[in-house]
Design a protein around this motif. Structure first.
Motif, PDB file in Angstrom:
ATOM      1  N   ARG A 484       1.083 -12.445 -42.314  1.00 58.47           N
ATOM      2  CA  ARG A 484       2.503 -12.117 -42.135  1.00 58.47           C
ATOM      3  C   ARG A 484       2.713 -10.608 -42.268  1.00 58.47           C
ATOM      4  O   ARG A 484       3.474 -10.006 -41.506  1.00 58.47           O
ATOM      5  N   TRP A 485       2.021 -10.030 -43.232  1.00 57.84           N
ATOM      6  CA  TRP A 485       2.097  -8.573 -43.424  1.00 57.84           C
ATOM      7  C   TRP A 485       1.538  -7.840 -42.212  1.00 57.84           C
ATOM      8  O   TRP A 485       2.128  -6.868 -41.724  1.00 57.84           O
ATOM      9  N   ALA A 486       0.398  -8.308 -41.707  1.00 60.32           N
ATOM     10  CA  ALA A 486      -0.250  -7.643 -40.575  1.00 60.32           C
ATOM     11  C   ALA A 486       0.610  -7.715 -39.319  1.00 60.32           C
ATOM     12  O   ALA A 486       0.633  -6.777 -38.505  1.00 60.32           O
ATOM     13  N   GLU A 487       1.311  -8.825 -39.135  1.00 63.34           N
ATOM     14  CA  GLU A 487       2.165  -8.961 -37.953  1.00 63.34           C
ATOM     15  C   GLU A 487       3.200  -7.841 -37.897  1.00 63.34           C
ATOM     16  O   GLU A 487       3.430  -7.243 -36.827  1.00 63.34           O
ATOM     17  N   THR A 488       3.802  -7.514 -39.024  1.00 63.63           N
ATOM     18  CA  THR A 488       4.873  -6.524 -39.047  1.00 63.63           C
ATOM     19  C   THR A 488       4.377  -5.118 -39.373  1.00 63.63           C
ATOM     20  O   THR A 488       4.703  -4.159 -38.681  1.00 63.63           O
ATOM     21  N   GLU A 489       3.547  -4.989 -40.399  1.00 63.96           N
ATOM     22  CA  GLU A 489       3.131  -3.664 -40.865  1.00 63.96           C
ATOM     23  C   GLU A 489       2.038  -3.047 -40.003  1.00 63.96           C
ATOM     24  O   GLU A 489       1.972  -1.826 -39.859  1.00 63.96           O
ATOM     25  N   LEU A 490       1.147  -3.862 -39.454  1.00 59.03           N
ATOM     26  CA  LEU A 490       0.098  -3.343 -38.569  1.00 59.03           C
ATOM     27  C   LEU A 490       0.462  -3.517 -37.100  1.00 59.03           C
ATOM     28  O   LEU A 490      -0.324  -3.152 -36.222  1.00 59.03           O
ATOM     29  N   HIS A 491       1.631  -4.108 -36.844  1.00 57.20           N
ATOM     30  CA  HIS A 491       2.178  -4.229 -35.492  1.00 57.20           C
ATOM     31  C   HIS A 491       1.289  -5.082 -34.585  1.00 57.20           C
ATOM     32  O   HIS A 491       0.816  -4.637 -33.536  1.00 57.20           O
ATOM     33  N   TYR A 492       1.099  -6.332 -35.017  1.00 57.62           N
ATOM     34  CA  TYR A 492       0.371  -7.315 -34.213  1.00 57.62           C
ATOM     35  C   TYR A 492       1.314  -8.457 -33.846  1.00 57.62           C
ATOM     36  O   TYR A 492       1.322  -9.504 -34.498  1.00 57.62           O
ATOM     37  N   PRO A 493       2.122  -8.277 -32.794  1.00 60.72           N
ATOM     38  CA  PRO A 493       3.048  -9.352 -32.389  1.00 60.72           C
ATOM     39  C   PRO A 493       2.301 -10.609 -31.950  1.00 60.72           C
ATOM     40  O   PRO A 493       2.887 -11.701 -31.963  1.00 60.72           O
ATOM     41  N   GLY A 494       1.019 -10.475 -31.578  1.00 62.03           N
ATOM     42  CA  GLY A 494       0.228 -11.642 -31.200  1.00 62.03           C
ATOM     43  C   GLY A 494       0.011 -12.614 -32.336  1.00 62.03           C
ATOM     44  O   GLY A 494      -0.469 -13.743 -32.114  1.00 62.03           O
ATOM     45  N   LEU A 495       0.352 -12.222 -33.564  1.00 60.29           N
ATOM     46  CA  LEU A 495       0.211 -13.119 -34.718  1.00 60.29           C
ATOM     47  C   LEU A 495       1.435 -14.008 -34.916  1.00 60.29           C
ATOM     48  O   LEU A 495       1.431 -14.869 -35.807  1.00 60.29           O
ATOM     49  N   LYS A 496       2.470 -13.812 -34.110  1.00 65.28           N
ATOM     50  CA  LYS A 496       3.707 -14.575 -34.342  1.00 65.28           C
ATOM     51  C   LYS A 496       3.469 -16.071 -34.238  1.00 65.28           C
ATOM     52  O   LYS A 496       3.931 -16.854 -35.084  1.00 65.28           O
ATOM     53  N   LYS A 497       2.743 -16.510 -33.216  1.00 68.29           N
ATOM     54  CA  LYS A 497       2.474 -17.940 -33.066  1.00 68.29           C
ATOM     55  C   LYS A 497       1.566 -18.445 -34.183  1.00 68.29           C
ATOM     56  O   LYS A 497       1.730 -19.560 -34.683  1.00 68.29           O
ATOM     57  N   VAL A 498       0.584 -17.627 -34.569  1.00 68.64           N
ATOM     58  CA  VAL A 498      -0.320 -18.011 -35.664  1.00 68.64           C
ATOM     59  C   VAL A 498       0.479 -18.257 -36.933  1.00 68.64           C
ATOM     60  O   VAL A 498       0.296 -19.265 -37.629  1.00 68.64           O
ATOM     61  N   ASN A 499       1.359 -17.337 -37.243  1.00 72.57           N
ATOM     62  CA  ASN A 499       2.138 -17.430 -38.482  1.00 72.57           C
ATOM     63  C   ASN A 499       3.171 -18.550 -38.446  1.00 72.57           C
ATOM     64  O   ASN A 499       3.725 -18.920 -39.477  1.00 72.57           O
ATOM     65  N   GLY A 500       3.425 -19.102 -37.266  1.00 72.92           N
ATOM     66  CA  GLY A 500       4.354 -20.209 -37.168  1.00 72.92           C
ATOM     67  C   GLY A 500       3.703 -21.577 -37.304  1.00 72.92           C
ATOM     68  O   GLY A 500       4.392 -22.597 -37.289  1.00 72.92           O
ATOM     69  N   LEU A 501       2.370 -21.598 -37.462  1.00 70.90           N
ATOM     70  CA  LEU A 501       1.640 -22.868 -37.549  1.00 70.90           C
ATOM     71  C   LEU A 501       1.317 -23.223 -38.991  1.00 70.90           C
ATOM     72  O   LEU A 501       1.050 -22.345 -39.817  1.00 70.90           O
ATOM     73  N   GLN A 502       1.306 -24.496 -39.293  1.00 72.98           N
ATOM     74  CA  GLN A 502       0.845 -24.995 -40.591  1.00 72.98           C
ATOM     75  C   GLN A 502      -0.681 -25.076 -40.547  1.00 72.98           C
ATOM     76  O   GLN A 502      -1.242 -25.625 -39.603  1.00 72.98           O
ATOM     77  N   PRO A 503      -1.396 -24.510 -41.540  1.00 73.41           N
ATOM     78  CA  PRO A 503      -2.862 -24.581 -41.526  1.00 73.41           C
ATOM     79  C   PRO A 503      -3.378 -26.021 -41.445  1.00 73.41           C
ATOM     80  O   PRO A 503      -2.993 -26.874 -42.244  1.00 73.41           O
ATOM     81  N   THR A 504      -4.229 -26.284 -40.446  1.00 71.20           N
ATOM     82  CA  THR A 504      -4.777 -27.618 -40.249  1.00 71.20           C
ATOM     83  C   THR A 504      -6.131 -27.532 -39.576  1.00 71.20           C
ATOM     84  O   THR A 504      -6.364 -26.651 -38.742  1.00 71.20           O
ATOM     85  N   ALA A 505      -7.004 -28.470 -39.924  1.00 72.06           N
ATOM     86  CA  ALA A 505      -8.331 -28.517 -39.303  1.00 72.06           C
ATOM     87  C   ALA A 505      -8.276 -29.121 -37.909  1.00 72.06           C
ATOM     88  O   ALA A 505      -9.203 -28.937 -37.120  1.00 72.06           O
ATOM     89  N   GLU A 506      -7.217 -29.865 -37.587  1.00 70.33           N
ATOM     90  CA  GLU A 506      -7.061 -30.547 -36.291  1.00 70.33           C
ATOM     91  C   GLU A 506      -8.300 -31.377 -35.931  1.00 70.33           C
ATOM     92  O   GLU A 506      -8.837 -31.294 -34.835  1.00 70.33           O
TER      93      GLU A 506
END
Length: 615
Positions: A484-506
């Motif tokens: 979450r920090w990297a998405e905003t502070e390091l400017h990685y908008p590509g992490l938005k979908k990652v950060n919206g997922l619940q961790p799962t092994a699928e």
């Protein structure tokens, strides 16, 4: 005279790279001379590297180190050099600093205390020196004083505390150096990186300068020297309890030289304000560690099975940061040269082009994979510039499953064969991603984190497959907040979908709504139990009594979590023994080769867990 122009030099060394190591030292000396330095201090074991392990036990290795020292003698014309190396005297090996001056070696100072905690096993290799003892050592045809020495330069007296010497409280050498009225104390170190450790070092040098009434210099090694431990290359100085000198840590350069104009009479050196941010420390250390691992292993890049989840996405961003920070510090030509690459970027976005050359990702879908994780992986890889591949493993899973069903004479079902049906999906991904890594002559990055290592929530020869496991020393709770920090502070908008997922092994059918925390327990709870059980080595009952006061969890549920943690921990030591090499990044880790040893077979805390029911 009461002035001395002092150079402090950190170097990025590699065991057995004699030519490279000596070259870094000599280049640093020449740099110091060009800046008119009169004295230069290198870190502990700078000639060989600290991570030489059992090479220190051989006869030839310390002897060759002395041969390297001989080659430095001509460089001591006009400058005093202090440099670390191992020295064998009969059956014992000592961790020493050699002093070179006026084209001769004038003394060897030997380390008095060995580091034996955490990642350190120094008593295996070195013998501690007795304080106050000085002997004569024959070197290069001369008899040289060896042991507990105080030396002098331009009327200024100086001495040494070598790394662990400084962390021994009231028995440390500094107190005896104070009695001998030294003006300067140097601490050449090989102190491993850990988040938050720089602040502790600053406190150490400030306290030391005040306690010993001396200006205190600290000089640490630099880089991922031998695979696991990272050195941050920290250089510090303090006078009268105030920090007056500090460098930028975790450089991509082969060496750094900083000059300090020491004046014994000066009392008002400006105080340095130092900032510490754990998330930034993590990414800086990981980026340099990956860079050094890649170039020192002479590999051509990284391959990553990118699931779209938190762990693999973290590693993808760390590789991106490796390129971005390396190019920013070294420039494109020097960065690529150090990697041994002939690639020439053609656009005005060389960082993204280079990432495309060094990072190949693959999304390996099973029947239980979701479109959301596919989108997450694809979006992140493309935003970084990484090569993105994808394929399905349905046929492989089906083939393995049908062979077993035919052999045992029955169909497998999720009700009876849950673990087997989950694991075969993870394992089916391994051969093909290894094949891709081989084709690319690349390092396969394993995605296990420390929380999974605690409880064995990982498939051996599946998601554990890899040449190196960059985040196995970091807990999942930290990973999630860092993204979450990297998405905003390091400017990685590509992490938005990652950060919206619940961790799962699928790995289970989607109707099961599988999540990591439902399978285990909340990651925030794992962190608290782990801290007390592994770092502090507390018993299950102690942990319960402490945590029931510290966290808001109902007592019976807390007991269930503690029991689950210890049962899973003790039965899964064999997995931790087989994890790919990992970086030491935090104050502790669970790697049995570097920090926490535990029996593979044990009674599994049966009696200790029964005691929980009485509390």
């Amino acid at each position: 005279m009461s002035t001395l122009k002092i150079a402090c030099a950190t170097v990025n060394q590699t065991p057995l790279d004699w030519t490279g190591n000596l070259g870094h030292i000599t280049q640093a000396i020449e740099k110091a001379k060009s800046l008119n330095a009169e004295f230069i201090c290198f870190p502990e074991l700078a000639i060989t590297g600290y991570g030489s392990e059992d090479l220190f036990l051989s006869y030839w290795y310390p002897q060759k180190a002395l041969k390297q020292l001989e080659q430095l003698i001509p460089y001591s014309n006009g400058i005093t050099i202090a440099v670390g190396l191992p020295v064998r005297i009969q059956e014992k090996v000592y961790n020493c600093v050699a002093i070179l001056e006026d084209q001769k070696v004038t003394g060897f100072v030997a380390k008095q205390f060995m580091a034996i905690d955490g990642v350190h096993y120094e008593f295996r290799w070195f013998t501690p020196w007795e304080h106050g003892k000085v002997v004569s050592f024959e070197f290069h045809g001369n008899q040289v004083p060896f042991g507990d020495l105080v030396l002098e330069k331009k009327g200024l007296k100086y001495g040494f505390e070598i790394c662990e010497d400084a962390w021994r409280g009231k028995v440390r050498p500094g107190y005896r150096l104070k009695e001998r009225k030294v003006d300067i104390i140097f601490n050449p170190s090989a102190s491993h990186f850990a988040m938050g450790k720089s602040l502790l070092r600053e406190q150490l040098v400030n306290d030391s300068s005040r306690f010993f009434d001396a200006t205190y210099f600290y000089i640490n090694l630099l880089g991922n020297e031998a695979g696991r431990m990272i050195f941050d290359g920290e250089i510090l100085a303090s006078k009268n309890g105030r920090l007056i000198f500090k460098n930028k840590l975790l450089s991509f350069d082969d060496f750094q030289v900083l000059i300090f104009d020491y004046n014994k009479q000066t009392e008002d050196y400006p105080e340095i304000e130092s900032l510490h941010q754990k998330n930034e420390e993590f990414v800086k250390a990981s980026a340099l560690a990956l860079f050094d691992y890649l170039r020192k292993s002479k590999s051509k890049g990284f391959v990553l099975s990118l699931s779209g989840g938190a762990d693999s996405s973290t590693i993808a961003v760390l590789v991106s940061e490796m390129v971005r920070r390396g190019v920013e510090e070294l420039g494109v030509p020097a960065f690529l040269q150090k990697l041994g690459s002939t690639f020439i970027p053609l656009t005005n976005n060389p960082v993204k082009e280079i990432i495309g050359q060094v990072l190949t990702t693959a999304y390996q879908a099973s029947d239980n994979s979701s479109f959301a994780t596919y989108q997450s992986a694809k979006n992140l890889a493309e935003s970084l510039g990484a090569e993105f591949l994808h394929w399905e493993i349905t046929d492989e899973v089906k083939s393995y499953t049908e062979k077993i069903e035919k052999s045992i004479g029955r169909k497998l079902s999720w009700k009876e064969d849950d673990i087997a049906l989950q694991n075969i999906q993870a394992r089916a991904r391994s051969p093909i991603i290894w094949m891709l890594a081989n084709v690319k002559n690349a390092l396969l990055l394993s995605t296990s984190n420390r929380s999974e290592g605690d409880v064995g929530y990982t498939t051996m020869d599946g998601d554990t497959s890899g040449s190196i496991s960059p985040i196995a020393g970091i807990d999942k709770h930290f990973v999630i907040q860092w993204l979450r920090w990297a998405e905003t502070e390091l400017h990685y908008p590509g992490l938005k979908k990652v950060n919206g997922l619940q961790p799962t092994a699928e790995l289970r059918p989607s109707e099961n709504q599988q999540t990591d925390e439902a399978d285990l327990m909340p990651y925030s709870i794992i962190v608290e139990i782990e801290r007390l059980a592994i770092r502090d080595k507390r018993s299950p009952v102690d942990i319960f009594l402490i945590l029931k006061e510290e966290i808001n969890v109902e007592s019976e549920l807390l007991k269930i979590y503690i029991k689950k943690f210890f049962r899973l921990w003790s039965r899964n030591q064999w997995k931790r023994e087989r994890l790919a090499p990992s970086f030491h990044l935090d104050e502790f880790n669970v790697d049995p080769k570097t920090w926490y040893r535990f029996p593979i077979l044990s009674g599994g805390y049966v009696e200790e867990l029964k005691e929980l029911d009485d509390n």
